[in-house]
Design a protein around this motif. Structure first.
Motif, PDB file in Angstrom:
ATOM      1  N   LYS A 161       8.054  27.506  31.341  1.00 18.72           N
ATOM      2  CA  LYS A 161       7.368  28.261  32.397  1.00 18.72           C
ATOM      3  C   LYS A 161       7.699  27.636  33.747  1.00 18.72           C
ATOM      4  O   LYS A 161       6.833  27.100  34.442  1.00 18.72           O
ATOM      5  N   ASN A 162       8.969  27.688  34.111  1.00 18.74           N
ATOM      6  CA  ASN A 162       9.410  27.135  35.385  1.00 18.74           C
ATOM      7  C   ASN A 162       8.910  27.979  36.544  1.00 18.74           C
ATOM      8  O   ASN A 162       8.834  29.201  36.449  1.00 18.74           O
ATOM      9  N   ARG A 163       8.600  27.311  37.659  1.00 17.69           N
ATOM     10  CA  ARG A 163       8.085  28.082  38.793  1.00 17.69           C
ATOM     11  C   ARG A 163       8.602  27.620  40.143  1.00 17.69           C
ATOM     12  O   ARG A 163       8.298  28.239  41.169  1.00 17.69           O
ATOM     13  N   ILE A 164       9.369  26.545  40.203  1.00 18.04           N
ATOM     14  CA  ILE A 164       9.816  26.055  41.502  1.00 18.04           C
ATOM     15  C   ILE A 164      10.760  27.040  42.177  1.00 18.04           C
ATOM     16  O   ILE A 164      10.774  27.159  43.406  1.00 18.04           O
ATOM     17  N   ASP A 165      11.561  27.792  41.391  1.00 19.54           N
ATOM     18  CA  ASP A 165      12.496  28.736  42.002  1.00 19.54           C
ATOM     19  C   ASP A 165      11.778  29.811  42.797  1.00 19.54           C
ATOM     20  O   ASP A 165      12.311  30.345  43.767  1.00 19.54           O
ATOM     21  N   SER A 166      10.540  30.127  42.400  1.00 19.61           N
ATOM     22  CA  SER A 166       9.780  31.149  43.126  1.00 19.61           C
ATOM     23  C   SER A 166       9.076  30.588  44.351  1.00 19.61           C
ATOM     24  O   SER A 166       8.568  31.348  45.176  1.00 19.61           O
ATOM     25  N   LEU A 167       9.038  29.262  44.482  1.00 18.41           N
ATOM     26  CA  LEU A 167       8.329  28.639  45.598  1.00 18.41           C
ATOM     27  C   LEU A 167       9.263  27.945  46.588  1.00 18.41           C
ATOM     28  O   LEU A 167       8.828  27.583  47.676  1.00 18.41           O
ATOM     29  N   ILE A 168      10.527  27.769  46.223  1.00 14.85           N
ATOM     30  CA  ILE A 168      11.383  26.881  47.001  1.00 14.85           C
ATOM     31  C   ILE A 168      11.627  27.389  48.422  1.00 14.85           C
ATOM     32  O   ILE A 168      11.695  26.598  49.369  1.00 14.85           O
ATOM     33  N   ALA A 169      11.726  28.684  48.608  1.00 15.88           N
ATOM     34  CA  ALA A 169      11.908  29.214  49.970  1.00 15.88           C
ATOM     35  C   ALA A 169      10.686  28.929  50.824  1.00 15.88           C
ATOM     36  O   ALA A 169      10.798  28.603  52.019  1.00 15.88           O
ATOM     37  N   ASP A 170       9.495  29.027  50.214  1.00 16.30           N
ATOM     38  CA  ASP A 170       8.258  28.777  50.951  1.00 16.30           C
ATOM     39  C   ASP A 170       8.077  27.290  51.253  1.00 16.30           C
ATOM     40  O   ASP A 170       7.563  26.930  52.313  1.00 16.30           O
ATOM     41  N   ILE A 171       8.480  26.423  50.335  1.00 13.30           N
ATOM     42  CA  ILE A 171       8.312  24.986  50.541  1.00 13.30           C
ATOM     43  C   ILE A 171       9.019  24.545  51.815  1.00 13.30           C
ATOM     44  O   ILE A 171       8.511  23.710  52.574  1.00 13.30           O
ATOM     45  N   GLY A 172      10.192  25.122  52.085  1.00 12.22           N
ATOM     46  CA  GLY A 172      10.888  24.799  53.323  1.00 12.22           C
ATOM     47  C   GLY A 172      10.143  25.272  54.558  1.00 12.22           C
ATOM     48  O   GLY A 172      10.060  24.569  55.563  1.00 12.22           O
ATOM     49  N   SER A 173       9.568  26.472  54.474  1.00 12.92           N
ATOM     50  CA  SER A 173       8.840  27.011  55.629  1.00 12.92           C
ATOM     51  C   SER A 173       7.499  26.313  55.845  1.00 12.92           C
ATOM     52  O   SER A 173       6.956  26.344  56.939  1.00 12.92           O
ATOM     53  N   TRP A 174       6.956  25.699  54.822  1.00 12.32           N
ATOM     54  CA  TRP A 174       5.682  24.988  54.952  1.00 12.32           C
ATOM     55  C   TRP A 174       5.820  23.678  55.716  1.00 12.32           C
ATOM     56  O   TRP A 174       4.821  23.119  56.157  1.00 12.32           O
ATOM     57  N   GLY A 175       7.035  23.152  55.824  1.00 14.61           N
ATOM     58  CA  GLY A 175       7.216  21.942  56.619  1.00 14.61           C
ATOM     59  C   GLY A 175       7.939  20.814  55.928  1.00 14.61           C
ATOM     60  O   GLY A 175       8.172  19.771  56.544  1.00 14.61           O
ATOM     61  N   ALA A 176       8.327  20.965  54.657  1.00 10.56           N
ATOM     62  CA  ALA A 176       9.069  19.917  53.959  1.00 10.56           C
ATOM     63  C   ALA A 176      10.529  19.925  54.419  1.00 10.56           C
ATOM     64  O   ALA A 176      11.102  20.984  54.631  1.00 10.56           O
ATOM     65  N   THR A 177      11.107  18.747  54.564  1.00  9.32           N
ATOM     66  CA  THR A 177      12.510  18.656  54.974  1.00  9.32           C
ATOM     67  C   THR A 177      13.439  18.433  53.788  1.00  9.32           C
ATOM     68  O   THR A 177      14.641  18.663  53.905  1.00  9.32           O
ATOM     69  N   ALA A 178      12.897  17.968  52.662  1.00  8.99           N
ATOM     70  CA  ALA A 178      13.709  17.743  51.464  1.00  8.99           C
ATOM     71  C   ALA A 178      12.827  17.912  50.232  1.00  8.99           C
ATOM     72  O   ALA A 178      11.629  17.632  50.274  1.00  8.99           O
ATOM     73  N   LEU A 179      13.433  18.372  49.153  1.00  6.06           N
ATOM     74  CA  LEU A 179      12.721  18.594  47.896  1.00  6.06           C
ATOM     75  C   LEU A 179      13.533  17.989  46.763  1.00  6.06           C
ATOM     76  O   LEU A 179      14.700  18.322  46.578  1.00  6.06           O
ATOM     77  N   THR A 180      12.911  17.090  46.014  1.00  6.25           N
ATOM     78  CA  THR A 180      13.546  16.508  44.828  1.00  6.25           C
ATOM     79  C   THR A 180      12.987  17.196  43.592  1.00  6.25           C
ATOM     80  O   THR A 180      11.765  17.253  43.414  1.00  6.25           O
ATOM     81  N   ILE A 181      13.880  17.710  42.756  1.00  3.14           N
ATOM     82  CA  ILE A 181      13.464  18.428  41.542  1.00  3.14           C
ATOM     83  C   ILE A 181      13.854  17.599  40.326  1.00  3.14           C
ATOM     84  O   ILE A 181      15.041  17.368  40.076  1.00  3.14           O
ATOM     85  N   HIS A 182      12.852  17.151  39.589  1.00  4.88           N
ATOM     86  CA  HIS A 182      13.099  16.487  38.310  1.00  4.88           C
ATOM     87  C   HIS A 182      13.231  17.592  37.262  1.00  4.88           C
ATOM     88  O   HIS A 182      12.327  18.407  37.108  1.00  4.88           O
TER      89      HIS A 182
END
Length: 591
Positions: A377-398
């Motif tokens: 039940k992966n969900r990061i692909d549906s949130l990754i565009a928003d994570i950038g707009s929320w203010g994060a400059t980098a995202l590490t995905i394990h």
């Protein structure tokens, strides 16, 4: 332990490892950024907790002006606290298993039944209350937006607030009909949060065109909140990033990895609640050595106000280059408190945390996540565009879910999918099963969109992995070279924890924790298939000499023997069991 024994150990270590020390010294001199070099040169270690600040934290009298203003402006504190409770209630209805009650809106469902409110219709039938039907967290900031005023600014005339701009716009729209010949308002219409950026650019351009010429060189209004894109950014591309490692990723171990080629280091995960209570043991996780020229700290918390206060405190009291927020920790005690990977089930709370952190400090905010909470039940692909707009400059995905822990190989295909969906302003880092320079090369070749790969357990088993990647070779390291690295670690540990009895035993404890991982290494010269894979269970084997055989043992009694070679005899009645739980250490008894 007698003093002459310690002196003998240090002399032997210095003589044996002189080339490594010279390499370390050169790294410190040449690569330290100018912005932090002066601060780091004053002491070999920084980021200690000031006693006066600690007393204020103990008494709960510390003021967090910036954090409280930002959290309140986001509607996550004070009179709007009920909004947060309602958001959590909505998310609880979704459930951890992905099931969702019938929606009253026309919002489109995306992966894992999370709601993509950016595709909600901008207009609703008259019979439907639009504010109640789809007033999601995406739209609330437009209504409740407030200017984050710097605590040092007190002039009433500095800058107009967002609320004042909205009032001016509303008054312009309600002017009498005799103004119909006036120039029409060409500002873009807001239908969702993404359009707010367009409006902001339009207002900036319009104000620039109407300003008097003599104000061109006027000093900018410092009370205005800095735009996320104007923050200092860190380019992680092609850099070798040592992951924040619980227990073993202490400062002496990070120093060892720096001498062996690591570019970026990050402190162990620290709990926000403990930092805000002034716990000295938790603040010790934020310590930084002068050799760590690109250093970040990792924090973990459950709510936006806690995170915001913590990042404000860290920015005031510590010298760091970035702050990483852990949203992937699978440990039960962390998840049960609503932090770590539990946040993957609360996307709106994730949003609040990232926005609060990025709005409070100017340091880059990075985030570390897993693919999802449950396997499949992966969900990061549906949130990754928003994570950038929320203010994060980098995202590490394990590349594993919380449920998988380390039982399966990392899903790099999913990491690639997320990296390809990410906006250009968000750097994506992959994490999982990097154990040779070939693994590193393959990940970068398969997905050029990846900025870099984070190295975690691979560094615990063979910290010279950084050297292998930089030199593009399999290093058939000898047992004596490995012992020299352990000697260097012991020297760093005695400098960090002290050379008295307590310091020696603390160094021994963490050395044994490291050896419980290092015994997994299989020498290259003994392998039939090269390179070794991280998921291989090491077989029992005889090394090319007695020391190599000893280092391959998975018995805690043999790890203690190695520690005695470096730190002297253990105290009477001493026992050790590794802190981590793994099937690979069923025989880790004490003899």
């Amino acid at each position: 332990m007698s003093m002459h024994v310690l002196i003998k150990i240090n002399v032997v270590s210095a003589m044996t490892l002189k080339p490594l020390w010279l390499r370390f010294a050169g790294t410190h001199k040449d690569n330290a950024p100018a912005a932090t070099s002066n601060l780091l040169k004053k002491s070999s270690e920084v980021n200690g907790l000031n006693k006066d600040v600690q007393k204020l934290l103990w008494k709960n009298k510390m003021r967090f002006t910036k954090a409280d203003v930002v959290v309140k402006s986001l509607g996550l504190a004070g009179p709007n606290w009920k909004v947060k409770k309602l958001v959590d209630k909505e998310e609880d209805e979704v459930g951890l298993d992905g099931s969702h009650a019938a929606d009253k809106t026309d919002c489109k469902k995306v992966v894992d039944d999370s709601v993509d409110c950016s595709e909600c219709p901008s207009t609703f039938p008259a019979a439907v209350n639009a504010e109640e039907a789809c007033e999601t967290d995406e739209l609330r900031p437009l209504k409740k937006a407030k200017l984050v005023v710097d605590e040092k600014s007190s002039d009433e005339g500095e800058g107009a607030t967002v609320l004042e701009k909205d009032n001016e716009k509303n008054s312009a729209e309600t002017e009498p009909a005799d103004n119909v010949l006036a120039e029409p308002d060409r500002s873009p219409k807001i239908s969702n949060l993404k359009d707010a950026t367009v409006l902001e650019k339009y207002n900036e351009k319009k104000s620039a065109e109407t300003e008097p010429a003599d104000d061109v060189h006027a000093e900018p209004d410092k009370s205005l909140k800095i735009h996320p894109r104007e923050k200092m950014l860190i380019d992680f591309r092609e850099k070798l990033y040592l992951a924040p490692l619980t227990t073993v990723g202490n400062l002496p171990f990070r120093r060892v990895c720096k001498t062996l080629g690591a570019d970026v280091t990050c402190g162990e995960m620290a709990m926000c609640t403990n930092l805000l209570q002034g716990q000295a043991s938790e603040w010790a996780l934020l310590r930084r050595h002068s050799s760590e020229d690109l250093f970040g700290v990792q924090i973990c918390g459950a709510y936006p106000d806690t995170i915001a206060r913590t990042v404000e405190l860290i920015e005031k009291e510590c010298t760091v280059d970035f702050i990483d927020i852990n949203m992937g920790c699978p440990i039960d005690i962390v998840v049960d408190k609503g932090a770590g990977s539990f946040l993957l089930t609360k996307p709106l709370r994730m949003k609040g945390i990232i926005q609060a952190a990025s709005g409070t400090v100017d340091k880059p905010i990075t985030v570390k996540v897993r693919t999802g909470y449950f396997g499949g039940k992966n969900r990061i692909d549906s949130l990754i565009a928003d994570i950038g707009s929320w203010g994060a400059t980098a995202l590490t995905i394990h590349g594993r879910s919380r449920q998988q822990r380390y039982s399966k190989l990392a899903d790099w295909d999913y990491i690639y999918q997320c990296a390809q969906k990410a906006p250009c302003t968000l750097q994506v880092l992959g994490n999982g099963d990097i154990f040779s320079y070939l693994d590193w090369n393959n990940r970068k070749t398969d997905c050029p969109e990846l900025s870099t790969c984070m190295i975690a357990r691979g560094a615990l088993i063979k910290p010279w992995l950084f050297t292998e990647i930089k030199e593009q070779r399999h290093w058939d390291i000898s047992s004596q070279e490995r012992l020299n690295i352990l000697k260097e670690y012991v020297r760093f540990g005695l400098e960090h924890w002290g050379s008295d009895k307590k310091g020696v035993e603390t160094t021994r404890h963490f050395l044994l924790e490291w050896l419980s991982y290092a015994c997994r290494y299989i020498p290259v010269g003994l392998l039939d298939v090269i390179p070794q894979r991280l998921n291989w269970r090491p077989p029992s084997y005889y090394g090319r000499d007695d020391l190599e055989t000893l280092m391959a043992s998975d018995s805690a009694a043999d790890w203690i023997r190695i520690s005695e070679m470096l730190l002297g005899k253990v105290p009477d009645g001493f026992t050790f069991a590794p802190k981590h739980k793994s099937n690979a250490y069923d025989r880790a008894e004490n003899g």
